[in-house]
Design a protein around this motif. Sequence first.
Motif, PDB file in Angstrom:
ATOM      1  N   ILE A   1       0.791  -1.202   0.068  1.00  0.00           N
ATOM      2  CA  ILE A   1      -0.316  -0.200  -0.630  1.00  0.00           C
ATOM      3  C   ILE A   1       0.996   1.328   0.164  1.00  0.00           C
ATOM      4  O   ILE A   1       1.909   1.067   0.602  1.00  0.00           O
ATOM      5  CB  ILE A   1      -0.996   0.178   1.344  1.00  0.00           C
ATOM      6  CG1 ILE A   1       0.120  -0.078   2.377  1.00  0.00           C
ATOM      7  CG2 ILE A   1      -2.034  -1.355   0.895  1.00  0.00           C
ATOM      8  CD1 ILE A   1      -0.723   0.323   3.970  1.00  0.00           C
ATOM      9  N   GLU A   2      -0.121   2.556  -0.572  1.00  0.00           N
ATOM     10  CA  GLU A   2       0.666   4.106  -0.361  1.00  0.00           C
ATOM     11  C   GLU A   2       0.198   4.136   0.456  1.00  0.00           C
ATOM     12  O   GLU A   2      -1.642   3.790   0.462  1.00  0.00           O
ATOM     13  CB  GLU A   2       1.123   3.781  -1.656  1.00  0.00           C
ATOM     14  CG  GLU A   2       2.309   3.454  -2.104  1.00  0.00           C
ATOM     15  CD  GLU A   2       3.441   3.380  -1.926  1.00  0.00           C
ATOM     16  OE1 GLU A   2       4.275   4.355  -0.974  1.00  0.00           O
ATOM     17  OE2 GLU A   2       4.663   2.949  -1.733  1.00  0.00           O
ATOM     18  N   ALA A   3       0.916   4.909   1.133  1.00  0.00           N
ATOM     19  CA  ALA A   3      -0.438   6.501   2.578  1.00  0.00           C
ATOM     20  C   ALA A   3      -1.365   7.034   1.254  1.00  0.00           C
ATOM     21  O   ALA A   3      -1.030   7.747   0.573  1.00  0.00           O
ATOM     22  CB  ALA A   3       0.760   6.814   3.534  1.00  0.00           C
ATOM     23  N   THR A   4      -2.747   7.404   2.069  1.00  0.00           N
ATOM     24  CA  THR A   4      -2.951   8.957   1.819  1.00  0.00           C
ATOM     25  C   THR A   4      -3.143   9.841   2.999  1.00  0.00           C
ATOM     26  O   THR A   4      -2.504   9.582   4.501  1.00  0.00           O
ATOM     27  CB  THR A   4      -4.687   8.258   1.268  1.00  0.00           C
ATOM     28  OG1 THR A   4      -5.272   8.202   2.753  1.00  0.00           O
ATOM     29  CG2 THR A   4      -4.660   7.464   0.740  1.00  0.00           C
ATOM     30  N   ALA A   5      -3.750  10.661   3.282  1.00  0.00           N
ATOM     31  CA  ALA A   5      -3.799  11.637   4.353  1.00  0.00           C
ATOM     32  C   ALA A   5      -4.237  11.159   6.039  1.00  0.00           C
ATOM     33  O   ALA A   5      -4.228  11.466   6.871  1.00  0.00           O
ATOM     34  CB  ALA A   5      -4.428  12.806   3.946  1.00  0.00           C
ATOM     35  N   ALA A   6      -5.745  10.018   5.524  1.00  0.00           N
ATOM     36  CA  ALA A   6      -6.544  10.024   6.766  1.00  0.00           C
ATOM     37  C   ALA A   6      -5.109   8.249   6.974  1.00  0.00           C
ATOM     38  O   ALA A   6      -6.020   7.605   7.430  1.00  0.00           O
ATOM     39  CB  ALA A   6      -7.103   9.383   5.944  1.00  0.00           C
ATOM     40  N   THR A   7      -4.132   7.569   6.312  1.00  0.00           N
ATOM     41  CA  THR A   7      -3.802   6.650   6.752  1.00  0.00           C
ATOM     42  C   THR A   7      -3.259   6.477   7.860  1.00  0.00           C
ATOM     43  O   THR A   7      -4.045   4.905   8.640  1.00  0.00           O
ATOM     44  CB  THR A   7      -2.343   5.962   5.420  1.00  0.00           C
ATOM     45  OG1 THR A   7      -2.917   6.064   4.496  1.00  0.00           O
ATOM     46  CG2 THR A   7      -2.517   4.890   5.728  1.00  0.00           C
ATOM     47  N   LYS A   8      -2.028   7.293   8.581  1.00  0.00           N
ATOM     48  CA  LYS A   8      -1.986   7.417  10.353  1.00  0.00           C
ATOM     49  C   LYS A   8      -2.891   6.976  10.823  1.00  0.00           C
ATOM     50  O   LYS A   8      -2.904   6.247  11.511  1.00  0.00           O
ATOM     51  CB  LYS A   8      -0.608   8.054   9.886  1.00  0.00           C
ATOM     52  CG  LYS A   8       0.016   8.502  11.111  1.00  0.00           C
ATOM     53  CD  LYS A   8       1.140   9.631  11.447  1.00  0.00           C
ATOM     54  CE  LYS A   8       2.142   8.990  12.778  1.00  0.00           C
ATOM     55  NZ  LYS A   8       2.997   9.740  12.797  1.00  0.00           N
TER      56      LYS A   8
END
Length: 279
Positions: free
Chosen positions: A80-87
């Motif tokens: 996966i790669e992150a979006t603004a909501a991932t963390k």
Amino acid sequence: MKAASSRAAFELRVERNATSPGNVTRSLTFIAAAVLLASHVTALATPCQFESQGEGRVAAIVDARSVRLDDGREIRLTGIEATAATKQALTSLLVGRDVSLRSTDDTPDRYGRQSALMFISESDTSVQAMLLAQGDALVSAEVSDKDCAEALMAAEAEARRQKKGSWADSSAIKNAESPDDILAGIGRFMVVEGKVLSVRQAGAVTYLNFGRNWTRGFAVTIPRRMIPAFESAGMTLKSLENRRIRVRGWIEGTTGPRIDVLRVGQIELLGANEPGVRP
């Protein structure tokens, strides 16, 4: 919730409520729903069962793709790669939870991180698939196992269809005909859609051009060593001319934006009626 226990719960409810003829139709509906639920969970879970690489408890979220276990190991979430909501989504899902790790290789990377698919307790669905299904991550196309990669892509596609998470924003998919919008995200991982206007070979690189101005327009670059992989997947690069595709990767370039394609899974062929495809 495992597929087997989900189905058992539905069947118990059916048995208790199927004592009169008037409940027969509802009973059949419950059974059908149970089968569909079990099939959906299995589709996400089964393909990604790799070799076990240990267990642990999540002590902290390091960043949007990495967590630290209580034994000190740092785990990078592969696929996966992150979006603004991932963390934030990872924090809600994982802190203090017991997890297991699965992958084909437990060799740490140069930063000492172990890459793996992560599973919470007894769940058969990976954390990666959960994030994708919520619209809180993007598929990176780095998982080489075909069945697992397809399962992750299916989870993302369903979230995109339902406009969940980051997919609720119309700008989540960039338009290949707007190179300035793409170039503004240089150094970021993006998903871009558009029609390939031409396919050109220059030395050891094939260019998929999306604009008439090759210098400033968006383009995808594919090294010659990748051609056999595309052909094995039944996709010749020349056949992409005049086709609509979705491509994902890191944005590079100066005057015109580029995505370097190093895996077949970075490119998807699009149908004319697929949701989210720009005319």
